[in-house]
Scaffold this active site. Structure first.
Site, mmCIF file in Angstrom:
data_model
loop_
_atom_site.group_PDB
_atom_site.id
_atom_site.type_symbol
_atom_site.label_atom_id
_atom_site.label_comp_id
_atom_site.label_asym_id
_atom_site.label_seq_id
_atom_site.Cartn_x
_atom_site.Cartn_y
_atom_site.Cartn_z
ATOM 1 N N LYS A 198 0.868 -1.185 0.000
ATOM 2 C CA LYS A 198 0.000 0.000 0.000
ATOM 3 C C LYS A 198 0.903 1.233 0.000
ATOM 4 C CE LYS A 198 -4.374 1.564 2.027
ATOM 5 N NZ LYS A 198 -5.163 1.382 0.794
ATOM 6 N N CYS A 199 1.333 1.605 -1.198
ATOM 7 C CA CYS A 199 2.252 2.732 -1.354
ATOM 8 C C CYS A 199 1.642 3.766 -2.296
ATOM 9 C CB CYS A 199 3.609 2.266 -1.874
ATOM 10 S SG CYS A 199 3.578 1.446 -3.475
#
Length: 363
Positions: free
Chosen positions: A202-203
């Protein structure tokens, strides 16, 4: 300042007035209103994680050469605190967010934050800003833990310094149209992630890469984009920020498998568990865009829905693309999606028993 366990508590000297806060909580929108405080923890090589605080929310002071600004070492999470019927509050599966945050940190070569410290930071912030948790139906306090690389150097390498922060925002409904179901645009020009990439992390880069496709969807009159795989460009993966489920006439559900290119959603995992609790069959198997259209047109597919922390469960009514245009069911919300959404929200809001130990009561 006072001590709150690991965290030093610095109370805001001029918090928002109660009347102004209550006015904002009546219609907060999504992500535009922030609470008074934030949680911060710093990391440096040799010292590790230190200087844990709950402090007044403020801007960061960063050098123009800060690593995050040039090489995108950044990860985040999305989670919520819910107001309970007795006036208390709870988090939903914070340990799962902590584990995913660790996985994201490892993928981006960032210093992993101890998972117990991640959870403690969120708890401490919600307790500090407890008056910001909305009580209205469908509303909650959205929490955004994130970490950025803060070393000031123009060099392509993992940063030696990091800042972890949690901010909070009272929120209402994610989608503003009020329509019973959303319309998707099947992207043919863009892909979200490729094997070996950062799809399961989750970037911020994953979301930045989705914005051109989302803009295309908006131009075509659609609410969201649905991405296909990067290799064959035929297998459904996920939406710009949500996982997806399919419901068939025999009552079974199917969702794309987690093969490294799809974010392992906590809402996705929870819905799989709840569906099986209800006696429904759930398959984690590939599903092609062509099969989706064929099954929708034949009636074999009766529903489809997206899911995520922000939007919870969102029915999908139509799918459009350069070479396709089809409706799912009657184009509205279906009973299975509605049943699963109700089951999930009832647990999160304390209206139903928590048989899986998902709730983390705060006060």
């Amino acid at each position: 300042m006072t001590s709150g366990g690991t965290f030093l508590i610095e109370t805001h000297p001029n918090p928002m007035a109660a009347g102004e806060r209550e006015t904002l909580l009546k219609n907060p929108g999504f992500g535009r209103v922030l609470t008074d405080h934030m949680a911060t923890i710093r990391y440096s090589e040799g010292r590790g994680w230190h200087d844990a605080k709950i402090e007044p929310r403020k801007a960061f002071d960063l050098s123009p050469s800060t690593v995050v600004l040039h090489y995108a070492q950044e990860i985040f999470e999305g989670m919520k605190a819910y107001r309970l019927p007795d006036g208390g509050a709870t988090l939903f599966r914070p340990g799962a967010n902590a584990r995913r945050f660790t996985n994201s940190a490892n993928r981006l070569a960032m210093a992993p934050l101890p998972e117990e410290l991640f959870v403690e930071s969120v708890r401490a912030l919600v307790r500090a800003d407890r008056d910001w948790i909305p009580a209205a139906e469908g509303a909650s306090l959205y929490l955004r833990p994130f970490m950025i690389a803060t070393e000031a150097i123009l060099g392509v390498k993992p940063s030696s310094d990091y800042l972890f922060c949690v901010i909070a925002s009272p929120v209402g409904s994610y989608f503003k149209s009020g329509a019973p179901a959303v319309t998707l645009w099947a992207s043919e020009n863009y892909t979200r992630a490729a094997p070996g990439g950062t799809g399961e992390a989750k970037c911020g880069g994953n979301y930045a890469a989705s914005l051109a496709a989302q803009a295309e969807a908006t131009r075509e009159g659609c609410d969201q984009v649905v991405f296909l795989d990067a290799v064959e460009k035929r297998w459904i993966e996920e939406l710009g920020g949500m996982n997806v489920f399919f419901v068939f006439e025999d009552g079974s559900l199917q969702t794309p498998p987690l093969t490294g290119t799809i974010l392992p959603g906590i809402t996705r995992d929870s819905l799989i568990t709840l569906a099986r609790d209800l006696g429904l069959t759930v398959r984690e198997e590939p599903y092609s865009i062509d099969q989706w259209q064929a099954d929708a047109e034949s009636g074999r597919l009766t529903e489809a829905f997206a899911c995520g922390t922000a939007a919870v469960v969102t029915p999908i009514g139509k799918v459009k693309g350069r070479t396709r245009n089809f409706t799912i069911g009657d184009g509205g919300a279906g009973p299975v999606a509605a049943r699963l959404k109700a089951a999930l929200l009832d647990i999160q809001n304390g209206r139903a028993p928590d048989g899986h130990g998902w709730l983390d009561r705060l006060f």
